[in-house]
Design an enzyme around this catalytic site. Structure first.
Site, PDB file in Angstrom:
ATOM      1  N   ILE A  12     -74.004 -18.246  72.468  1.00 26.17           N
ATOM      2  CA  ILE A  12     -72.629 -18.508  72.920  1.00 26.17           C
ATOM      3  C   ILE A  12     -72.650 -19.129  74.324  1.00 26.17           C
ATOM      4  CG2 ILE A  12     -70.340 -17.500  73.288  1.00 26.17           C
ATOM      5  CD1 ILE A  12     -71.240 -15.157  71.439  1.00 26.17           C
ATOM      6  N   ASN A  35     -84.231 -13.530  74.682  1.00 24.90           N
ATOM      7  CA  ASN A  35     -83.782 -13.843  73.316  1.00 24.90           C
ATOM      8  C   ASN A  35     -83.327 -15.294  73.218  1.00 24.90           C
ATOM      9  OD1 ASN A  35     -83.312 -12.989  70.623  1.00 24.90           O
ATOM     10  ND2 ASN A  35     -81.106 -12.936  71.015  1.00 24.90           N
ATOM     11  N   GLY A  82     -77.225 -10.002  77.696  1.00 24.88           N
ATOM     12  CA  GLY A  82     -77.280  -8.671  77.102  1.00 24.88           C
ATOM     13  C   GLY A  82     -78.052  -8.726  75.806  1.00 24.88           C
ATOM     14  N   SER A 124     -66.655  -7.212  72.660  1.00 29.64           N
ATOM     15  CA  SER A 124     -66.787  -7.407  71.224  1.00 29.64           C
ATOM     16  C   SER A 124     -65.714  -6.619  70.476  1.00 29.64           C
ATOM     17  CB  SER A 124     -68.168  -6.901  70.804  1.00 29.64           C
ATOM     18  OG  SER A 124     -68.257  -6.784  69.411  1.00 29.64           O
ATOM     19  N   TYR A 149     -75.390  -0.308  70.773  1.00 34.27           N
ATOM     20  CA  TYR A 149     -74.965  -1.634  71.243  1.00 34.27           C
ATOM     21  C   TYR A 149     -73.462  -1.632  71.523  1.00 34.27           C
ATOM     22  CZ  TYR A 149     -73.092  -6.322  70.987  1.00 34.27           C
ATOM     23  OH  TYR A 149     -72.374  -7.460  71.260  1.00 34.27           O
ATOM     24  N   LYS A 153     -70.897  -2.022  75.149  1.00 33.25           N
ATOM     25  CA  LYS A 153     -69.713  -2.867  75.398  1.00 33.25           C
ATOM     26  C   LYS A 153     -68.545  -1.985  75.869  1.00 33.25           C
ATOM     27  CE  LYS A 153     -71.577  -6.765  74.369  1.00 33.25           C
ATOM     28  NZ  LYS A 153     -71.949  -7.642  75.468  1.00 33.25           N
ATOM     29  N   ASN A 179     -66.218 -12.661  65.007  1.00 32.29           N
ATOM     30  CA  ASN A 179     -67.558 -13.015  64.500  1.00 32.29           C
ATOM     31  C   ASN A 179     -67.880 -14.493  64.723  1.00 32.29           C
ATOM     32  OD1 ASN A 179     -66.823 -10.440  63.166  1.00 32.29           O
ATOM     33  ND2 ASN A 179     -68.752 -10.727  62.094  1.00 32.29           N
ATOM     34  N   ASN A 199     -77.221 -11.058  60.945  1.00 29.41           N
ATOM     35  CA  ASN A 199     -75.840 -11.498  60.727  1.00 29.41           C
ATOM     36  C   ASN A 199     -75.748 -12.426  59.515  1.00 29.41           C
ATOM     37  OD1 ASN A 199     -75.913 -11.411  64.157  1.00 29.41           O
ATOM     38  ND2 ASN A 199     -74.421 -10.190  63.041  1.00 29.41           N
ATOM     39  N   SER A 216     -78.557 -10.801  50.410  1.00 29.23           N
ATOM     40  CA  SER A 216     -78.081  -9.499  49.935  1.00 29.23           C
ATOM     41  C   SER A 216     -76.646  -9.336  50.410  1.00 29.23           C
ATOM     42  CB  SER A 216     -78.912  -8.358  50.541  1.00 29.23           C
ATOM     43  OG  SER A 216     -80.246  -8.472  50.123  1.00 29.23           O
ATOM     44  N   ARG A 292     -73.852  -1.506  53.834  1.00 27.75           N
ATOM     45  CA  ARG A 292     -74.734  -1.352  54.998  1.00 27.75           C
ATOM     46  C   ARG A 292     -74.133  -0.273  55.903  1.00 27.75           C
ATOM     47  NH1 ARG A 292     -75.601  -6.664  58.725  1.00 27.75           N
ATOM     48  NH2 ARG A 292     -73.443  -6.177  59.257  1.00 27.75           N
TER      49      ARG A 292
HETATM   50  P1  NAD Z   1     -77.895 -14.351  72.741  1.00 27.39           P
HETATM   51  O1  NAD Z   1     -78.944 -13.318  72.554  1.00 27.39           O
HETATM   52  O2  NAD Z   1     -78.100 -15.680  72.101  1.00 27.39           O
HETATM   53  O3  NAD Z   1     -77.588 -14.563  74.299  1.00 27.39           O
HETATM   54  C1  NAD Z   1     -77.738 -13.535  75.237  1.00 27.39           C
HETATM   55  C2  NAD Z   1     -78.631 -14.061  76.333  1.00 27.39           C
HETATM   56  O4  NAD Z   1     -78.816 -13.031  77.314  1.00 27.39           O
HETATM   57  C3  NAD Z   1     -80.026 -14.448  75.841  1.00 27.39           C
HETATM   58  O5  NAD Z   1     -80.299 -15.766  76.256  1.00 27.39           O
HETATM   59  C4  NAD Z   1     -80.956 -13.449  76.523  1.00 27.39           C
HETATM   60  O6  NAD Z   1     -82.222 -14.005  76.807  1.00 27.39           O
HETATM   61  C5  NAD Z   1     -80.165 -13.085  77.756  1.00 27.39           C
HETATM   62  N1  NAD Z   1     -80.485 -11.769  78.331  1.00 27.39           N
HETATM   63  C6  NAD Z   1     -80.542 -10.574  77.695  1.00 27.39           C
HETATM   64  N2  NAD Z   1     -80.835  -9.605  78.574  1.00 27.39           N
HETATM   65  C7  NAD Z   1     -80.964 -10.186  79.796  1.00 27.39           C
HETATM   66  C8  NAD Z   1     -81.267  -9.724  81.092  1.00 27.39           C
HETATM   67  N3  NAD Z   1     -81.529  -8.431  81.328  1.00 27.39           N
HETATM   68  N4  NAD Z   1     -81.303 -10.598  82.105  1.00 27.39           N
HETATM   69  C9  NAD Z   1     -81.052 -11.912  81.896  1.00 27.39           C
HETATM   70  N5  NAD Z   1     -80.785 -12.423  80.692  1.00 27.39           N
HETATM   71  C10 NAD Z   1     -80.732 -11.571  79.649  1.00 27.39           C
HETATM   72  O7  NAD Z   1     -76.508 -13.708  72.233  1.00 27.39           O
HETATM   73  P2  NAD Z   1     -75.092 -14.373  72.035  1.00 27.39           P
HETATM   74  O8  NAD Z   1     -74.755 -14.276  70.600  1.00 27.39           O
HETATM   75  O9  NAD Z   1     -75.031 -15.679  72.725  1.00 27.39           O
HETATM   76  O10 NAD Z   1     -74.190 -13.296  72.791  1.00 27.39           O
HETATM   77  C11 NAD Z   1     -73.763 -13.477  74.121  1.00 27.39           C
HETATM   78  C12 NAD Z   1     -72.964 -12.266  74.546  1.00 27.39           C
HETATM   79  O11 NAD Z   1     -71.858 -12.106  73.661  1.00 27.39           O
HETATM   80  C13 NAD Z   1     -73.746 -10.947  74.466  1.00 27.39           C
HETATM   81  O12 NAD Z   1     -73.365 -10.131  75.546  1.00 27.39           O
HETATM   82  C14 NAD Z   1     -73.278 -10.351  73.157  1.00 27.39           C
HETATM   83  O13 NAD Z   1     -73.391  -8.950  73.157  1.00 27.39           O
HETATM   84  C15 NAD Z   1     -71.837 -10.793  73.133  1.00 27.39           C
HETATM   85  N6  NAD Z   1     -71.274 -10.858  71.785  1.00 27.39           N
HETATM   86  C16 NAD Z   1     -71.921 -11.556  70.813  1.00 27.39           C
HETATM   87  C17 NAD Z   1     -71.404 -11.599  69.520  1.00 27.39           C
HETATM   88  C18 NAD Z   1     -72.130 -12.306  68.422  1.00 27.39           C
HETATM   89  O14 NAD Z   1     -71.860 -12.021  67.250  1.00 27.39           O
HETATM   90  N7  NAD Z   1     -73.020 -13.251  68.712  1.00 27.39           N
HETATM   91  C19 NAD Z   1     -70.193 -10.923  69.244  1.00 27.39           C
HETATM   92  C20 NAD Z   1     -69.556 -10.229  70.276  1.00 27.39           C
HETATM   93  C21 NAD Z   1     -70.107 -10.203  71.545  1.00 27.39           C
HETATM   94  C1  WQD Z   2     -70.537  -9.721  58.426  1.00 27.77           C
HETATM   95  C2  WQD Z   2     -70.320  -9.265  56.993  1.00 27.77           C
HETATM   96  C3  WQD Z   2     -71.787  -7.497  56.315  1.00 27.77           C
HETATM   97  C4  WQD Z   2     -75.488  -9.818  56.480  1.00 27.77           C
HETATM   98  C5  WQD Z   2     -71.864  -7.850  64.004  1.00 27.77           C
HETATM   99  C6  WQD Z   2     -71.831  -6.798  65.076  1.00 27.77           C
HETATM  100  C7  WQD Z   2     -70.675  -7.056  66.001  1.00 27.77           C
HETATM  101  C8  WQD Z   2     -70.702  -8.482  66.534  1.00 27.77           C
HETATM  102  C9  WQD Z   2     -70.838  -9.482  65.436  1.00 27.77           C
HETATM  103  C10 WQD Z   2     -71.849  -8.516  68.613  1.00 27.77           C
HETATM  104  C11 WQD Z   2     -70.362  -7.745  56.823  1.00 27.77           C
HETATM  105  C12 WQD Z   2     -72.051  -8.739  55.502  1.00 27.77           C
HETATM  106  C13 WQD Z   2     -74.161  -9.418  56.551  1.00 27.77           C
HETATM  107  C14 WQD Z   2     -76.114  -9.896  55.213  1.00 27.77           C
HETATM  108  C15 WQD Z   2     -74.050  -9.223  54.165  1.00 27.77           C
HETATM  109  N1  WQD Z   2     -71.816  -8.713  67.375  1.00 27.77           N
HETATM  110  N2  WQD Z   2     -73.461  -9.146  55.422  1.00 27.77           N
HETATM  111  N3  WQD Z   2     -75.363  -9.596  54.097  1.00 27.77           N
HETATM  112  O1  WQD Z   2     -71.420  -6.644  61.174  1.00 27.77           O
HETATM  113  O2  WQD Z   2     -69.215  -7.899  61.278  1.00 27.77           O
HETATM  114  O3  WQD Z   2     -70.644  -7.782  63.265  1.00 27.77           O
HETATM  115  O4  WQD Z   2     -71.959  -9.143  64.605  1.00 27.77           O
HETATM  116  O5  WQD Z   2     -71.024  -7.987  69.285  1.00 27.77           O
HETATM  117  O6  WQD Z   2     -70.781  -6.112  67.003  1.00 27.77           O
HETATM  118  O7  WQD Z   2     -71.701  -5.532  64.461  1.00 27.77           O
HETATM  119  O8  WQD Z   2     -71.359  -9.184  61.398  1.00 27.77           O
HETATM  120  O9  WQD Z   2     -72.549 -11.058  60.360  1.00 27.77           O
HETATM  121  O10 WQD Z   2     -73.678  -8.787  60.467  1.00 27.77           O
HETATM  122  O11 WQD Z   2     -71.734  -9.107  58.921  1.00 27.77           O
HETATM  123  O12 WQD Z   2     -73.427  -8.952  53.135  1.00 27.77           O
HETATM  124  O13 WQD Z   2     -77.295 -10.213  55.085  1.00 27.77           O
HETATM  125  O14 WQD Z   2     -71.384  -9.779  56.188  1.00 27.77           O
HETATM  126  O15 WQD Z   2     -71.935  -6.346  55.516  1.00 27.77           O
HETATM  127  O16 WQD Z   2     -69.436  -7.406  55.824  1.00 27.77           O
HETATM  128  P1  WQD Z   2     -70.630  -7.767  61.710  1.00 27.77           P
HETATM  129  P2  WQD Z   2     -72.425  -9.573  60.322  1.00 27.77           P
END
Ligand code: NAD
Ligand code: WQD
Length: 338
Positions: A12, A35, A82, A124, A149, A153, A179, A199, A216, A292
């Site tokens: 992101i 990551n 994070g 989140s 996790y 948040k 999502n 995911n 799955s 799950r």
């Molecule tokens: P990502 O893992 O791609 O990005 C997170 C970045 O943080 C990575 O580049 C990682 O290397 C860096 N990082 C982790 N710990 C660190 C530390 N201690 N110091 C410096 N850098 C560090 O994940 P993303 O999907 O881009 O998510 C970004 C943010 O959004 C996260 O905080 C995540 O929890 C939050 N978020 C993500 C989702 C999602 O589904 N992707 C949903 C809700 C919230």
């Molecule tokens: C979506 C749907 C699964 C994988 C997670 C975190 C949430 C946020 C976003 C960071 C669900 C189904 C999934 C698979 C499946 N992240 N699924 N087969 O669980 O809504 O959210 O990511 O903050 O905190 O919990 O996202 O993409 O894992 O799942 O059937 O192989 O797809 O059961 O219904 P989720 P997801």
């Protein structure tokens, strides 16, 4: 504005850096690359035509942050850094509490020391737990998070709320993402998960490219239109633009504000599978499996507050998200590592 972006090489973060640069902001990224891959920022520079200043720093390292923030005048910090793997957080809770919470506290202390009291935080929808009301508005009570996790948040939101209470000069925007899926339309940046994806969308794209045999589908006995879980999938570029809009709230000295960022539409797992197949002409074999652990049946947003206050709404639809996810995966079968 001059913006410090933590976690800016990640999924992101990198998309947000593109949108920030396109909107004329100066960006400095810190990331420990735990990551992600620095190549993402080279790709960002190709997309925007502007280099991105990068510092490999762990946000738990107060001294390095202190030095960097002391040397710059940042108008705002956008805090993505994070760990985010739900399952891993259950087996390694201390790693998650240390990284996410201690890291955020160190960051807040360094920002505070240098009087940069503006921050936008990646929260989140998982803070709502199993939501009491659908669609979920910001007023919906926070629920019990089913994993460490999600707890990080929730705790970070509480820490930031306490900080704002102690010093109203702080402007804090908590963005609760639903999502995020999809990728930049160029196909140059996208989601690059380590190992087996947790995911849904990265799993689907890896099935499509032939890395995994089948998807799955976790649970087909939920109380939804086809029995599979329903979520609010949002294009990562829309999400990224939400951060640029959130800067307006910071400029308006908003105090503490919370916004949901979602589309307001709920799609089931099978809706996504079929949308992907239709958008891309690729078949996704799947089999039905038990639910799950920890999954909620239905989760989608009421994002009207973001529309009303920030002038933001999601523009891309599910077909766009499926097309762009596949475009990224096709062009980068092994993500950033060729
Ligand atoms: P990502 O893992 O791609 O990005 C997170 C970045 O943080 C990575 O580049 C990682 O290397 C860096 N990082 C982790 N710990 C660190 C530390 N201690 N110091 C410096 N850098 C560090 O994940 P993303 O999907 O881009 O998510 C970004 C943010 O959004 C996260 O905080 C995540 O929890 C939050 N978020 C993500 C989702 C999602 O589904 N992707 C949903 C809700 C919230
Ligand atoms: C979506 C749907 C699964 C994988 C997670 C975190 C949430 C946020 C976003 C960071 C669900 C189904 C999934 C698979 C499946 N992240 N699924 N087969 O669980 O809504 O959210 O990511 O903050 O905190 O919990 O996202 O993409 O894992 O799942 O059937 O192989 O797809 O059961 O219904 P989720 P997801």
């Amino acid at each position: 504005m001059k913006i410090l972006v933590t976690g800016g090489t990640g999924y992101i973060g990198s998309h947000t850096v593109v949108e920030l640069q396109n909107a004329g902001h100066d960006v400095v990224v810190v990331d420990n690359l735990s990551n992600s891959n620095e190549i993402s920022l080279k790709r960002v520079a190709k997309i925007t035509g502007k280099d991105v200043e990068f510092h490999r720093i762990d946000i738990r390292d107060f001294d390095s942050l202190d030095e960097l923030i002391g040397k710059n005048h940042f108008d705002c910090c956008i805090h993505f850094a994070g760990l985010k793997a739900v399952g891993e957080s259950v087996s390694k809770p201390l790693d998650y509490y240390d990284n996410n919470i201690c890291g955020t506290v160190a960051l807040l202390r360094a920002l505070n020391k240098h009087n940069c009291k503006n921050i936008i935080f990646s929260s989140s929808a998982c803070v709502y737990g199993n939501p009491e009301i659908i669609p979920i508005s910001e007023q919906c009570p926070k629920g019990a998070c089913t994993n460490p996790y999600g707890q990080t948040k929730h705790f970070i939101e509480e820490i930031m709320t306490d900080l704002h209470k102690s010093d109203p000069d702080w402007n804090i925007v908590l963005l609760r993402y639903f999502n995020p899926i999809g990728a930049h339309q160029s196909g140059m940046i996208g989601e690059d998960p380590n190992g087996v994806p947790n995911n849904l969308m990265p799993y689907i794209t890896q099935v499509a490219i032939g890395k995994r045999a089948e998807l799955s589908v976790f649970g087909n006995d939920y109380d939804t239109h086809d029995g599979t879980g329903v979520r609010d999938y949002i294009h990562v570029v829309d999400l990224a633009r939400g951060h640029v809009c959130a800067l307006r709230a910071i400029t308006d000295k908003c105090g503490l504000e919370i916004f949901n960022l979602g589309t307001g539409h709920g799609y089931s797992v099978l809706d996504v599978v079929h949308a992907f197949e239709n958008a891309n002409g690729v078949k996704i074999p799947y089999s039905l499996k038990p639910r799950r652990a920890g999954d909620v049946p239905v989760c989608y947003a009421d994002s009207s507050k973001a529309q009303r206050v920030l002038g933001w709404h999601a523009e891309f639809n599910l077909e766009d998200m499926c097309r762009d996810s596949w475009n990224w995966q096709k062009n980068n079968p092994n993500g950033y590592s060729k």
